[in-house]
Scaffold this motif. Structure first.
Motif, mmCIF file in Angstrom:
data_model
loop_
_atom_site.group_PDB
_atom_site.id
_atom_site.type_symbol
_atom_site.label_atom_id
_atom_site.label_comp_id
_atom_site.label_asym_id
_atom_site.label_seq_id
_atom_site.Cartn_x
_atom_site.Cartn_y
_atom_site.Cartn_z
ATOM 1 N N TYR A 95 0.829 -1.208 0.000
ATOM 2 C CA TYR A 95 0.000 0.000 0.000
ATOM 3 C C TYR A 95 0.861 1.254 0.000
ATOM 4 N N ARG A 96 1.923 1.214 0.735
ATOM 5 C CA ARG A 96 2.799 2.401 0.796
ATOM 6 C C ARG A 96 3.439 2.685 -0.553
ATOM 7 N N THR A 97 3.854 1.602 -1.233
ATOM 8 C CA THR A 97 4.445 1.770 -2.560
ATOM 9 C C THR A 97 3.406 2.329 -3.520
ATOM 10 N N GLN A 98 2.162 1.767 -3.444
ATOM 11 C CA GLN A 98 1.093 2.246 -4.324
ATOM 12 C C GLN A 98 0.800 3.721 -4.079
ATOM 13 N N GLN A 99 0.865 4.082 -2.791
ATOM 14 C CA GLN A 99 0.556 5.464 -2.417
ATOM 15 C C GLN A 99 1.528 6.461 -3.084
ATOM 16 N N LEU A 100 2.767 6.029 -3.273
ATOM 17 C CA LEU A 100 3.780 6.907 -3.877
ATOM 18 C C LEU A 100 3.470 7.214 -5.344
ATOM 19 N N SER A 101 2.775 6.260 -6.003
ATOM 20 C CA SER A 101 2.568 6.436 -7.440
ATOM 21 C C SER A 101 1.187 6.991 -7.812
ATOM 22 N N VAL A 102 0.250 7.068 -6.827
ATOM 23 C CA VAL A 102 -1.072 7.599 -7.213
ATOM 24 C C VAL A 102 -1.030 9.118 -7.360
ATOM 25 N N ARG A 103 -1.878 9.610 -8.273
ATOM 26 C CA ARG A 103 -1.906 11.038 -8.533
ATOM 27 C C ARG A 103 -3.126 11.690 -7.888
ATOM 28 N N LYS A 104 -4.222 10.922 -7.858
ATOM 29 C CA LYS A 104 -5.468 11.527 -7.391
ATOM 30 C C LYS A 104 -5.529 11.538 -5.859
ATOM 31 N N ASN A 105 -6.038 12.632 -5.369
ATOM 32 C CA ASN A 105 -6.111 12.808 -3.925
ATOM 33 C C ASN A 105 -6.995 11.758 -3.229
ATOM 34 N N GLN A 134 -5.975 9.090 -0.414
ATOM 35 C CA GLN A 134 -6.635 9.012 0.905
ATOM 36 C C GLN A 134 -7.187 7.613 1.192
ATOM 37 N N ALA A 135 -7.727 6.969 0.121
ATOM 38 C CA ALA A 135 -8.262 5.609 0.294
ATOM 39 C C ALA A 135 -7.141 4.670 0.732
ATOM 40 N N LEU A 136 -5.983 4.815 0.078
ATOM 41 C CA LEU A 136 -4.843 3.963 0.464
ATOM 42 C C LEU A 136 -4.391 4.285 1.887
ATOM 43 N N GLY A 137 -4.433 5.588 2.207
ATOM 44 C CA GLY A 137 -4.076 5.990 3.577
ATOM 45 C C GLY A 137 -4.982 5.314 4.598
ATOM 46 N N HIS A 138 -6.246 5.187 4.219
ATOM 47 C CA HIS A 138 -7.200 4.539 5.107
ATOM 48 C C HIS A 138 -6.881 3.047 5.268
ATOM 49 N N GLU A 139 -6.561 2.413 4.113
ATOM 50 C CA GLU A 139 -6.174 0.989 4.140
ATOM 51 C C GLU A 139 -4.940 0.782 5.029
ATOM 52 N N ILE A 140 -3.981 1.701 4.857
ATOM 53 C CA ILE A 140 -2.735 1.613 5.631
ATOM 54 C C ILE A 140 -3.036 1.688 7.126
ATOM 55 N N GLU A 141 -3.909 2.577 7.505
ATOM 56 C CA GLU A 141 -4.269 2.708 8.924
ATOM 57 C C GLU A 141 -4.917 1.431 9.442
ATOM 58 N N THR A 142 -5.815 0.852 8.616
ATOM 59 C CA THR A 142 -6.492 -0.379 9.026
ATOM 60 C C THR A 142 -5.473 -1.492 9.272
ATOM 61 N N VAL A 143 -4.548 -1.664 8.284
ATOM 62 C CA VAL A 143 -3.546 -2.733 8.428
ATOM 63 C C VAL A 143 -2.642 -2.461 9.632
ATOM 64 N N GLN A 144 -2.298 -1.217 9.823
ATOM 65 C CA GLN A 144 -1.444 -0.890 10.988
ATOM 66 C C GLN A 144 -2.158 -1.265 12.292
ATOM 67 N N GLY A 145 -3.461 -0.995 12.289
ATOM 68 C CA GLY A 145 -4.252 -1.373 13.477
ATOM 69 C C GLY A 145 -4.242 -2.886 13.684
ATOM 70 N N GLN A 146 -4.398 -3.621 12.566
ATOM 71 C CA GLN A 146 -4.370 -5.093 12.659
ATOM 72 C C GLN A 146 -3.024 -5.579 13.203
ATOM 73 N N ILE A 147 -1.954 -4.977 12.657
ATOM 74 C CA ILE A 147 -0.611 -5.388 13.103
ATOM 75 C C ILE A 147 -0.443 -5.112 14.594
ATOM 76 N N GLY A 148 -0.925 -3.948 15.022
ATOM 77 C CA GLY A 148 -0.826 -3.615 16.454
ATOM 78 C C GLY A 148 -1.526 -4.660 17.310
ATOM 79 N N GLY A 149 -2.724 -5.047 16.845
ATOM 80 C CA GLY A 149 -3.484 -6.063 17.594
ATOM 81 C C GLY A 149 -2.742 -7.393 17.646
ATOM 82 N N LEU A 150 -2.209 -7.771 16.470
ATOM 83 C CA LEU A 150 -1.488 -9.056 16.402
ATOM 84 C C LEU A 150 -0.237 -9.036 17.277
#
Ligand SMILES: [Zn+2]
Length: 237
Positions: free
Chosen positions: A78-88, A92-108
Motif C-alpha cells: 500500500y505504501r508503494t502504491q501510495q507513492l505512485s497515485v496522482r489523485k487525492n 486518501q483511500a490507500l491511507g485509510h487501508e494503511i491505517e487499518t492494516v497498521q491497526g491489525q498489526i498492532g493487535g497481532l
C-alpha cells in the motif's frame, strides 16, 4: 500329652504356615508393582500434558508471526502504491487501508506479546513439573526394583519351605495326612488345642465325645475333630 502323630502334624503345620505366609507375600507383589507402575504412568502423562501446553503456545506464536508478516507485506504494498497515485481521493483511500492494516498489526503484536509471556510461564511450569516428577518416577522405579528383589528372595525361600513341608509329610500316614489336609483346606490352622472346653480354631464349645477323644480316652477315634469346624483338636495338658 501330645501323641507322636500330633507332634508330627504340628511340625507339618508350622512349616505349612510358613510356606503359606511366603505364598501370600509373593502373591501380593504383582499387584503392588502394578500400582507403582500406574503412578509412573500418571507422572509421565502429567509431564506430557505440560510439554503439550508449551508446544501449543509455540505453535500459536508461529501462526501470529506469519500473520504479522503477511500484514506487513500488505502495508509495504500500500505504501508503494501510495507513492505512485496522482489523485487525492485514491491517496486518501490507500491511507485509510494503511491505517487499518497498521491497526491489525498492532493487535497481532499485542497477542504475540501475550503469547510470549504465556510461553515463559509454561516453560517454567514444564521445567518444574518435569524435574519434580522425574525424581518421583526414579523413586517409583527404585520401589519396583526392591519389590522384584523381594520377589526373587521369597521365591527362593518358598522353594526351601516347600521341601521342608514335603519332608515333614514323609513320616505321616496317608490317613493322618488326608484328615489334616481336609481340615486345612477349610482354613489354617488345621490342628488346634482345646482350651477351656473350646476349639482353638472356631472358639466354640466342643462336645464331650470330642473332648474325650482328644484326651485319648476313645480307643475307636483315630483323631478328634471339632464338631463345629472340623479342625483336628488335641488336649493341651
Ligand atoms: Zn472348631
Amino acid at each position: 500329652m501330645l501323641t507322636p502323630v500330633l507332634e508330627k502334624l504340628l511340625i507339618l503345620q508350622d512349616r505349612d504356615l510358613r510356606r503359606l505366609g511366603i505364598e501370600a507375600q509373593l502373591k501380593a507383589i504383582p499387584r503392588e508393582v502394578a500400582g507403582v507402575e500406574q503412578k509412573i504412568a500418571a507422572d509421565r502423562a502429567a509431564i506430557e500434558t505440560a510439554r503439550t501446553e508449551l508446544k501449543d503456545l509455540e505453535v500459536a506464536k508461529k501462526a501470529l508471526e506469519t500473520e504479522i508478516g503477511v500484514a506487513e507485506q500488505k502495508l509495504a504494498k500500500y505504501r508503494t502504491q501510495q507513492l505512485s497515485v496522482r489523485k487525492n481521493d485514491e491517496y486518501q483511500a490507500l491511507g485509510h487501508e494503511i491505517e487499518t492494516v497498521q491497526g491489525q498489526i498492532g493487535g497481532l503484536e499485542g497477542q504475540e506479546l501475550e503469547t510470549m509471556y504465556r510461553i515463559d510461564e509454561a516453560k517454567k511450569r514444564f521445567a518444574s513439573v518435569e524435574s519434580s516428577l522425574k525424581l518421583e518416577i526414579a523413586a517409583h522405579e527404585g520401589r519396583i526394583r526392591t519389590l522384584r528383589e523381594r520377589e526373587k528372595n521369597l521365591t527362593a525361600e518358598l522353594g526351601s519351605a516347600q521341601s521342608e513341608t514335603a519332608t515333614a509329610r514323609e513320616p505321616l500316614t496317608p490317613s493322618a495326612l488326608r484328615t489334616y489336609d481336609r481340615a486345612g483346606s477349610r482354613g489354617m490352622p488345621a490342628v488346634v488345642p482345646i482350651r477351656g472346653g473350646k476349639c482353638g480354631g472356631c472358639h466354640l464349645k466342643v462336645s464331650s465325645g470330642t473332648e474325650s477323644a482328644a484326651r485319648g480316652k476313645d480307643p475307636d477315634a483315630e483323631f478328634a475333630l471339632c464338631d463345629q469346624c472340623g479342625r483336628m483338636v488335641y488336649w493341651e495338658s
